[in-house]
Scaffold this active site. Structure first.
Site, PDB file in Angstrom:
ATOM      1  N   LYS A   1       0.798  -1.226   0.000  1.00  0.00           N
ATOM      2  CA  LYS A   1       0.000   0.000   0.000  1.00  0.00           C
ATOM      3  C   LYS A   1       0.834   1.282   0.000  1.00  0.00           C
ATOM      4  CE  LYS A   1      -3.224  -1.371  -0.677  1.00  0.00           C
ATOM      5  NZ  LYS A   1      -3.413  -2.225  -1.917  1.00  0.00           N
TER       6      LYS A   1
ATOM      7  N   GLY B   1       2.279   2.278  -3.037  1.00  0.00           N
ATOM      8  CA  GLY B   1       2.392   2.732  -4.423  1.00  0.00           C
ATOM      9  C   GLY B   1       3.024   1.692  -5.330  1.00  0.00           C
ATOM     10  N   THR B   2       2.959   0.430  -4.901  1.00  0.00           N
ATOM     11  CA  THR B   2       3.550  -0.665  -5.660  1.00  0.00           C
ATOM     12  C   THR B   2       2.941  -0.799  -7.059  1.00  0.00           C
ATOM     13  OG1 THR B   2       3.335  -1.763  -3.516  1.00  0.00           O
ATOM     14  CG2 THR B   2       4.338  -3.036  -5.308  1.00  0.00           C
ATOM     15  N   THR B   3       1.618  -0.691  -7.121  1.00  0.00           N
ATOM     16  CA  THR B   3       0.924  -0.861  -8.402  1.00  0.00           C
ATOM     17  C   THR B   3       1.371   0.220  -9.389  1.00  0.00           C
ATOM     18  OG1 THR B   3      -0.961  -1.510  -7.019  1.00  0.00           O
ATOM     19  CG2 THR B   3      -1.377  -1.283  -9.375  1.00  0.00           C
TER      20      THR B   3
ATOM     21  N   HIS C   1       7.625  -7.774  -1.414  1.00  0.00           N
ATOM     22  CA  HIS C   1       7.417  -6.927  -0.235  1.00  0.00           C
ATOM     23  C   HIS C   1       8.394  -7.296   0.887  1.00  0.00           C
ATOM     24  CE1 HIS C   1       3.827  -5.002  -1.725  1.00  0.00           C
ATOM     25  NE2 HIS C   1       3.069  -6.069  -1.674  1.00  0.00           N
TER      26      HIS C   1
ATOM     27  N   TYR D   1       6.516   8.027  -2.546  1.00  0.00           N
ATOM     28  CA  TYR D   1       5.204   8.234  -3.167  1.00  0.00           C
ATOM     29  C   TYR D   1       4.895   9.728  -3.264  1.00  0.00           C
ATOM     30  CZ  TYR D   1       0.107   7.610  -3.779  1.00  0.00           C
ATOM     31  OH  TYR D   1      -1.186   7.631  -4.252  1.00  0.00           O
TER      32      TYR D   1
ATOM     33  N   ARG E   1      -7.761   3.241  -5.171  1.00  0.00           N
ATOM     34  CA  ARG E   1      -8.805   3.747  -4.273  1.00  0.00           C
ATOM     35  C   ARG E   1      -8.916   5.254  -4.431  1.00  0.00           C
ATOM     36  NH1 ARG E   1      -9.425   5.426   1.303  1.00  0.00           N
ATOM     37  NH2 ARG E   1      -7.174   5.758   1.293  1.00  0.00           N
TER      38      ARG E   1
ATOM     39  N   GLY F   1      -5.670   7.440  -4.217  1.00  0.00           N
ATOM     40  CA  GLY F   1      -4.411   7.893  -4.801  1.00  0.00           C
ATOM     41  C   GLY F   1      -4.025   9.300  -4.391  1.00  0.00           C
TER      42      GLY F   1
HETATM   43  P1  A3P Z   1      -4.980   4.749  -1.459  1.00  0.00           P
HETATM   44  O1  A3P Z   1      -5.593   3.580  -0.765  1.00  0.00           O
HETATM   45  O2  A3P Z   1      -4.492   5.777  -0.483  1.00  0.00           O
HETATM   46  O3  A3P Z   1      -5.822   5.343  -2.518  1.00  0.00           O
HETATM   47  P2  A3P Z   1      -0.132  -0.578  -3.548  1.00  0.00           P
HETATM   48  O4  A3P Z   1      -0.116  -0.410  -5.008  1.00  0.00           O
HETATM   49  O5  A3P Z   1       1.229  -0.629  -2.921  1.00  0.00           O
HETATM   50  O6  A3P Z   1      -1.043  -1.675  -3.123  1.00  0.00           O
HETATM   51  O7  A3P Z   1      -0.729   0.780  -2.966  1.00  0.00           O
HETATM   52  C1  A3P Z   1      -2.045   1.162  -3.247  1.00  0.00           C
HETATM   53  C2  A3P Z   1      -2.166   2.648  -3.076  1.00  0.00           C
HETATM   54  O8  A3P Z   1      -1.598   3.310  -4.213  1.00  0.00           O
HETATM   55  C3  A3P Z   1      -3.634   3.070  -3.023  1.00  0.00           C
HETATM   56  O9  A3P Z   1      -3.646   4.238  -2.208  1.00  0.00           O
HETATM   57  C4  A3P Z   1      -3.896   3.363  -4.491  1.00  0.00           C
HETATM   58  O10 A3P Z   1      -5.019   4.177  -4.710  1.00  0.00           O
HETATM   59  C5  A3P Z   1      -2.614   4.059  -4.884  1.00  0.00           C
HETATM   60  N1  A3P Z   1      -2.354   4.027  -6.325  1.00  0.00           N
HETATM   61  C6  A3P Z   1      -2.556   2.996  -7.188  1.00  0.00           C
HETATM   62  N2  A3P Z   1      -2.195   3.339  -8.427  1.00  0.00           N
HETATM   63  C7  A3P Z   1      -1.757   4.624  -8.361  1.00  0.00           C
HETATM   64  C8  A3P Z   1      -1.274   5.551  -9.341  1.00  0.00           C
HETATM   65  N3  A3P Z   1      -1.164   5.212 -10.620  1.00  0.00           N
HETATM   66  N4  A3P Z   1      -0.911   6.780  -8.919  1.00  0.00           N
HETATM   67  C9  A3P Z   1      -1.028   7.129  -7.623  1.00  0.00           C
HETATM   68  N5  A3P Z   1      -1.478   6.307  -6.655  1.00  0.00           N
HETATM   69  C10 A3P Z   1      -1.846   5.061  -7.014  1.00  0.00           C
END
Ligand code: A3P
Length: 317
Positions: free
Chosen positions: A67, A69-71, A130, A218, A283, A285
């Site tokens: 959580k 910013g991995t994605t 992770h 992030y 969610r 971001g």
């Molecule tokens: P929020 O829950 O605060 O919105 P991970 O990818 O490590 O699981 O983290 C998920 C978090 O990164 C979520 O935060 C998600 O909305 C946010 N996120 C996913 N894609 C993103 C993007 N392209 N740019 C910015 N934030 C992103």
């Protein structure tokens, strides 16, 4: 988890019996292995990853505590490193979610007794994990492969995680309240935590070996994504050419991987990855969402802890 434990080899079962345990936010057990709290199946898969993964010099390993910013990092790294193969309009990210294109080593790949075959994985292999720096396989530490870490404000990371789990109905989870979960993270108890150890491990490595470990935040990425896209390309050894800069490729990649664009791709609106909906990875971001969940006194408490843990490290939160 009893079924998962049964699958573990005797050796790992015995190890688990001797590890410190705590309850996770959903009442299941966490085990502390090499300083890091995790569920039994990931302790097991981490060990398998450590023993069997063979790094290649060309590998790119993306790392984070969940959580953070991995994605986003997966989408960016994939797009930047493969840009000569796939122009944006043909990006595999249009048809495949980031977590399927860039799998997690211990979460997706080393989960079975038998090791996965990663020889045929397209080059450069972009893979994620992770696990904390201290638990990375020697093969990664000793090879010339590259590691990118993304860190996020621990309060936002916490709220993101709590929402991620509380939104996942499928798992039939009985989550503790946000206050109770917060109490636990203040004691360092959370999946892949303590969060400060996770961040500091990679931070220190990035200071000692800047050519091998790139440390991103992030918040910095939100503030200036184009700068960070350039840093990633330089770090991967494929800097943007003057032509590319002039053609606006950096801006194009930044926009393509942006929250709004990724969230609105059909492929990310439907389907699941493990037991989570793909859409759950996008969610809000934003920065500072913790303010909608935590009292200022709670935030101050965490800030004090972090101040102490980060003191002298050369970075802060
Ligand atoms: P929020 O829950 O605060 O919105 P991970 O990818 O490590 O699981 O983290 C998920 C978090 O990164 C979520 O935060 C998600 O909305 C946010 N996120 C996913 N894609 C993103 C993007 N392209 N740019 C910015 N934030 C992103």
């Amino acid at each position: 988890t009893s079924a998962a434990v049964e699958e573990l080899s005797n050796e790992i079962q015995e190890l688990l019996l001797n590890l410190p345990t705590e309850k996770n936010w959903d009442g299941t057990s966490l085990y502390q292995y090499q300083g890091c709290w995790n569920r039994s199946q990931y302790v097991s898969s981490t060990i398998s990853f450590q023993r069997h993964f063979q790094a290649k010099e060309s590998d790119i390993i993306l790392t984070s505590i969940p959580k953070s910013g991995t994605t986003w990092l997966k989408a960016l790294a994939f797009t930047i490193a493969n840009r000569s193969r796939y122009p944006i309009e043909n990006s595999p990210l249009i048809t495949t979610p980031p977590h399927l294109l860039v799998p997690f080593l211990e979460v997706d790949l080393y989960t079975k007794i038998q090791s996965p075959n990663l020889e045929d994985f397209p080059n450069p292999r972009i893979l994620a994990t992770h696990v904390p720096y201290a638990s990375l396989p020697n093969s990664i530490l000793n090879s010339d492969c590259r590691i990118v870490y993304v860190a996020r404000n621990p309060l936002d990371q916490f709220i993101s995680h709590w929402n991620f789990l509380s939104g996942s109905q499928q798992q039939n989870m009985n989550l503790v309240s946000v206050e109770e979960a917060f109490e636990m993270i203040c004691n360092g108890v959370q999946t892949y935590g303590p969060v400060w150890e996770h961040i500091l491990g990679y931070w220190k490595a990035s200071q000692e070996q800047p050519h091998k470990v790139l440390f991103l935040k992030y918040e910095d990425m939100k503030e200036d994504i184009q700068f960070n896209v350039k840093s990633l390309a330089n770090f991967f050894g494929c800097p943007f050419t003057e032509d590319e800069e002039a053609q606006g490729v950096i801006e194009e990649i930044s926009k393509f991987c942006s929250f709004d664009n990724m969230k609105n791709l059909e492929v990310n609106k439907h389907g699941t990855y493990r037991s989570f909906k793909n859409e759950a990875f996008f969610r809000k971001g934003t920065m500072g969402d913790w303010r909608n969940y935590l009292k200022p006194s709670m935030a101050e408490r965490m800030e004090k802890i972090l101040e102490e843990k980060f003191s002298g490290s050369g970075t802060t939160w």
